[in-house]
Design a protein around this motif. Structure first.
Motif, PDB file in Angstrom:
ATOM      1  N   GLY A 153      85.488  24.766 120.735  1.00  0.00           N
ATOM      2  CA  GLY A 153      84.642  24.679 121.919  1.00  0.00           C
ATOM      3  C   GLY A 153      85.377  25.063 123.182  1.00  0.00           C
ATOM      4  N   GLU A 154      86.639  24.641 123.290  1.00  0.00           N
ATOM      5  CA  GLU A 154      87.434  25.014 124.462  1.00  0.00           C
ATOM      6  C   GLU A 154      87.719  26.516 124.481  1.00  0.00           C
ATOM      7  N   LEU A 155      88.040  27.071 123.315  1.00  0.00           N
ATOM      8  CA  LEU A 155      88.287  28.515 123.233  1.00  0.00           C
ATOM      9  C   LEU A 155      87.034  29.312 123.591  1.00  0.00           C
ATOM     10  N   ARG A 203      72.933  18.559 115.648  1.00  0.00           N
ATOM     11  CA  ARG A 203      73.050  18.029 117.016  1.00  0.00           C
ATOM     12  C   ARG A 203      74.498  17.629 117.315  1.00  0.00           C
ATOM     13  N   ASP A 204      75.183  17.083 116.326  1.00  0.00           N
ATOM     14  CA  ASP A 204      76.582  16.692 116.526  1.00  0.00           C
ATOM     15  C   ASP A 204      77.456  17.922 116.717  1.00  0.00           C
ATOM     16  N   PHE A 205      77.191  18.978 115.961  1.00  0.00           N
ATOM     17  CA  PHE A 205      77.943  20.225 116.152  1.00  0.00           C
ATOM     18  C   PHE A 205      77.712  20.771 117.560  1.00  0.00           C
ATOM     19  N   GLU A 206      76.471  20.745 118.018  1.00  0.00           N
ATOM     20  CA  GLU A 206      76.164  21.257 119.357  1.00  0.00           C
ATOM     21  C   GLU A 206      76.889  20.440 120.418  1.00  0.00           C
ATOM     22  N   ARG A 207      76.949  19.128 120.213  1.00  0.00           N
ATOM     23  CA  ARG A 207      77.584  18.238 121.187  1.00  0.00           C
ATOM     24  C   ARG A 207      79.070  18.547 121.332  1.00  0.00           C
ATOM     25  N   ILE A 208      79.759  18.774 120.222  1.00  0.00           N
ATOM     26  CA  ILE A 208      81.215  18.925 120.269  1.00  0.00           C
ATOM     27  C   ILE A 208      81.635  20.380 120.459  1.00  0.00           C
ATOM     28  N   GLY A 215      79.788  22.862 121.705  1.00  0.00           N
ATOM     29  CA  GLY A 215      79.327  23.313 123.004  1.00  0.00           C
ATOM     30  C   GLY A 215      78.497  24.582 122.965  1.00  0.00           C
ATOM     31  N   PRO A 216      77.719  24.826 124.020  1.00  0.00           N
ATOM     32  CA  PRO A 216      76.786  25.958 124.033  1.00  0.00           C
ATOM     33  C   PRO A 216      77.462  27.319 123.981  1.00  0.00           C
ATOM     34  N   ASP A 217      78.644  27.452 124.545  1.00  0.00           N
ATOM     35  CA  ASP A 217      79.315  28.755 124.541  1.00  0.00           C
ATOM     36  C   ASP A 217      79.659  29.201 123.127  1.00  0.00           C
ATOM     37  N   PHE A 218      80.050  28.254 122.274  1.00  0.00           N
ATOM     38  CA  PHE A 218      80.361  28.591 120.889  1.00  0.00           C
ATOM     39  C   PHE A 218      79.146  29.202 120.204  1.00  0.00           C
ATOM     40  N   PHE A 219      77.992  28.563 120.352  1.00  0.00           N
ATOM     41  CA  PHE A 219      76.801  29.030 119.655  1.00  0.00           C
ATOM     42  C   PHE A 219      76.273  30.342 120.240  1.00  0.00           C
ATOM     43  N   LYS A 220      76.550  30.597 121.510  1.00  0.00           N
ATOM     44  CA  LYS A 220      76.163  31.877 122.100  1.00  0.00           C
ATOM     45  C   LYS A 220      77.016  33.018 121.568  1.00  0.00           C
TER      46      LYS A 220
END
Length: 306
Positions: A82-84, A118-123, A125-130
């Motif tokens: 998520g940070e990356l 939902r847990d994956f999205e929480r940790i 983060g939105p940038d990962f899924f984009k």
């Protein structure tokens, strides 16, 4: 989306429904054992898991297909990803990633706060899924759960199968364990790529308490729906054995002390060389399936007492 079921054979065992791919050879059941790597803390486990992904990315061209691990086991890796994703440092990697989930409670609405999605999205983060090339969860809100699972499997097969199966280790009664959600005595065999497993109240309680302890924002309506789930959708032994690499993490023996003995049993059980007896051992303790994969890493913490 391809929903063709003709490439799959369905088998039922005591209420468990298993899907096998037609024309796929039975996997080699050689015992490769496990050599666990003991790391100092969860952050180090997360880095080690991420390094396995980076090594795979460096060693092949094109897409990278992974199965995400839910729960606490991979949260540190997910935080790193998520940070990356907030930077451009690994955009080339993210653009190659096809991400799959490996198990889910069903039936349940996809936006339920107790869903792994939902847990994956929480940790993550939105940038990962984009940035990832694709994200394919198991569908838990379809009227026909089996058809939804076949849809998922067809996509996974079309993409060439898993490069990395990130996996955990779940304790079960009688000092047994599960992988993904392959339950003891559910009849899973080496040709079974996925299944629908009847769920028990104890699993639901464990799942709900795990989400609450993990920091998920929950509500009573979603909890009520979660408690009414009747099945677990899960990848099966064939998906594990056919993955190019299996990366296991076990980080919560402090809060789940039963894992100390159940993981030790996976390490130390003498597997039979007689096929029928071996299948009996695997059925009684599905955590043993991981020993049959020739390319497995198992990252653990000192709390396992190794």
């Amino acid at each position: 989306m391809n929903t063709d079921s003709s490439t799959f054979t369905k088998q039922e065992d005591g209420g468990n429904v298993w899907l096998s791919q037609n024309n796929v050879q039975t996997s080699d059941l050689t015992d490769h054992g496990i050599q666990p790597t003991v790391l100092d803390n969860e952050a180090e486990v997360g880095k080690a898991m991420l390094n396995e992904l980076l090594e795979t990315a460096a060693s092949k061209e094109g897409d990278i297909n992974i199965a995400l691990l839910g729960g606490r086991g991979a949260q540190q890796m997910h935080r790193l990803l998520g940070e990356l994703a907030k930077t451009s440092e690994q955009d080339e990697l993210f653009g190659r990633l096809n991400v799959f989930t490996q198990d889910a409670l069903a039936p349940m609405s996809m936006n339920n706060c107790f869903s792994f999605v939902r847990d994956f999205e929480r940790i993550l983060g939105p940038d990962f899924f984009k940035k990832v090339k694709s994200f394919t969860p198991m569908q838990t809100d379809k009227e026909d759960l089996e058809a939804g699972l076949i849809e998922y499997l067809n996509k996974l097969e079309a993409l060439g199968g898993l490069d990395i199966f990130f996996i955990g280790h779940g304790p079960e009664e009688n000092q047994a364990s599960h992988l993904a959600y392959i339950k003891p005595f559910s009849g899973a065999q080496s040709t079974h790529v996925a299944g629908l497993i009847p769920i028990s109240s104890s699993i639901l309680e464990h799942h709900i308490s795990k989400f609450k302890a993990g920091g998920s924002i929950v509500n009573e309506q979603d909890e009520e729906e979660c408690r009414s789930a009747g099945y677990i959708l899960t990848l099966g032994p064939a998906a594990i054995l056919q993955a190019k690499k299996v990366v296991q993490s076990v980080v919560d023996a402090d809060s789940a002390p039963a894992k100390v003995q159940t993981y030790a049993n996976v390490l130390n059980t003498k597997l039979s060389t007689a096929p029928e007896e071996l299948l009996g051992q695997l059925n009684a303790n599905p955590g043993l399936w991981i020993r049959l994969h020739p390319n497995t890493k198992s990252f653990v913490l000192p709390s396992l007492g190794l």
